[in-house]
Design an enzyme around this catalytic site. Structure first.
Site, PDB file in Angstrom:
ATOM      1  N   HIS A   1      -1.445   0.050  -9.951  1.00  0.00           N
ATOM      2  CA  HIS A   1      -2.358  -0.251  -8.580  1.00  0.00           C
ATOM      3  C   HIS A   1      -2.483  -1.533  -9.672  1.00  0.00           C
ATOM      4  CE1 HIS A   1      -3.889  -0.964  -4.943  1.00  0.00           C
ATOM      5  NE2 HIS A   1      -3.879  -1.970  -5.621  1.00  0.00           N
TER       6      HIS A   1
ATOM      7  N   GLU B   1      -3.837   7.677  -4.862  1.00  0.00           N
ATOM      8  CA  GLU B   1      -4.199   7.178  -6.368  1.00  0.00           C
ATOM      9  C   GLU B   1      -5.248   7.506  -6.640  1.00  0.00           C
ATOM     10  OE1 GLU B   1      -4.338   3.049  -5.522  1.00  0.00           O
ATOM     11  OE2 GLU B   1      -2.063   2.774  -4.437  1.00  0.00           O
TER      12      GLU B   1
ATOM     13  N   ARG C   1       0.561  -1.393  -0.169  1.00  0.00           N
ATOM     14  CA  ARG C   1       0.355  -0.183   0.190  1.00  0.00           C
ATOM     15  C   ARG C   1       1.186   1.261   0.221  1.00  0.00           C
ATOM     16  NH1 ARG C   1      -3.495  -2.640  -1.243  1.00  0.00           N
ATOM     17  NH2 ARG C   1      -5.882  -2.796  -0.459  1.00  0.00           N
TER      18      ARG C   1
END
Ligand code: 8YV
Length: 314
Positions: free
Chosen positions: A276, A258, A229
């Site tokens: 991601h 993000e 993360r």
């Protein structure tokens, strides 16, 4: 009438499609709007992704809430303690994405040390016509440090054997059953390894775990890879370390903000960036959608769910 489930955020079309067979998906919407929705009193299930925020006020807007079903292995945005207090179960989708995330971790190690995106651009932009590309860094044989040694960490370590990479790791506790070297803390691990790979859960306990001190310990020949993360890394410290040459490079699939990584990271040649996509294959996302919707279906069938999060396991 199909039961209504509430989407905490935009969810994968694959999850949407699996749910649509039996349920009406409401949302996402702000909690204030949910509070005004006439159906909120009957909604028993919240669905979301690994990045979804499921705070206490969202749960409290649904007095009949009994399940939060996350399509993702990470659920750090879910207030699990509040869910449990409300008598609600939280499920996620572990195991089915281990291979993809581990494959990407190795790919980021290769791309970052061997500079493959730069090599691609070198050819496309005609630089090869003017001479050979500058030499890069050999990955095989480098010492790999894993932050986190859960199911995905073990899958990464297994792949690293094929590259003759000795593996050390840090985790909440040692796993003596594994043939890897346990190091008690992340700074000591960083000081010993060439590649520091993050595969630990997000959330308060790991927030900014990778800070200026750890990056300094990793050193000017060291590489950081993050498939965990974004919150695990102090990105301002990472930018400063990269700009000062305190570390050699970074391969990042996750970011604190993000989908807007820091502009400074976008401008750096020694950084490889991916959006991601750790679990981002057809096969794996379908398996995740199937498992997450199975958990919803089992709940409504009054059966035991398949994959409760560790905090909700009996
Ligand atoms: C996806 C992830 O971003 O599983 C996780 O925790 O981060 C990824 O698999 C997402 O959660 C898929 O819905």
């Amino acid at each position: 009438m199909k039961p209504i489930v509430f989407a905490a955020s935009n969810i994968s079309p694959l999850y949407q499609r699996a749910l649509a067979q039996h349920y009406e998906v409401l949302g996402p919407m702000p909690v204030a709007d949910l509070m005004a929705h006439p159906a909120r009193g009957s909604i028993e299930v919240i669905v979301g992704s690994g990045e979804s925020k499921v705070p206490a006020d969202m749960m409290d807007a649904l007095p009949a809430l009994r399940l939060v079903s996350v399509m993702g292995v990470g659920y750090d945005g879910v207030n699990v303690a509040h869910a449990k207090q409300r008598g609600a179960m939280v499920t996620h989708t572990p195991q089915v994405l281990n291979d993809d995330v581990a494959d990407l971790a190795i790919a980021l190690m290769l791309n970052t040390t061997r500079r493959l995106p730069q090599a691609d651009r070198f050819v496309r932009e005609g630089h090869w016509l003017k001479g050979a590309m500058p030499l890069a860094k050999k990955l095989s044989g480098l010492h790999l440090g894993l932050v986190g040694m859960g199911r995905i960490g073990q899958a990464i370590a297994h792949r690293a054997q094929a590259f003759n990479m000795p593996v050390s790791y840090t985790a909440r506790s040692a796993k003596p059953e594994l043939a890897y070297n346990f190091v008690a803390d992340v700074k000591s691990l960083a000081a010993q390894v060439d590649v520091l790979c993050l595969i630990t859960p997000g959330g308060a306990s790991t927030h900014h775990m990778i800070n200026a001190e750890v990056l300094q310990a990793l050193g000017p020949e060291g590489y950081l890879v993050n498939v965990a993360r974004g919150s695990v890394v102090d990105e301002q410290a990472l930018v400063a370390a990269l700009q000062a040459g305190q570390i050699a490079g970074a391969g990042l699939d996750v970011f604190e903000d993000e989908p807007r990584p820091l502009e400074a990271l976008l401008a750096m040649d020694q950084v490889v960036l991916t959006p991601h996509v750790g679990s981002g294959t057809h096969q794996t996302r379908q398996a995740m959608a199937d498992l997450a919707s199975d958990n919803v279906n089992l709940y409504f069938a009054k059966s035991d769910v398949k994959t409760p999060v560790p905090e909700c396991q009996m």
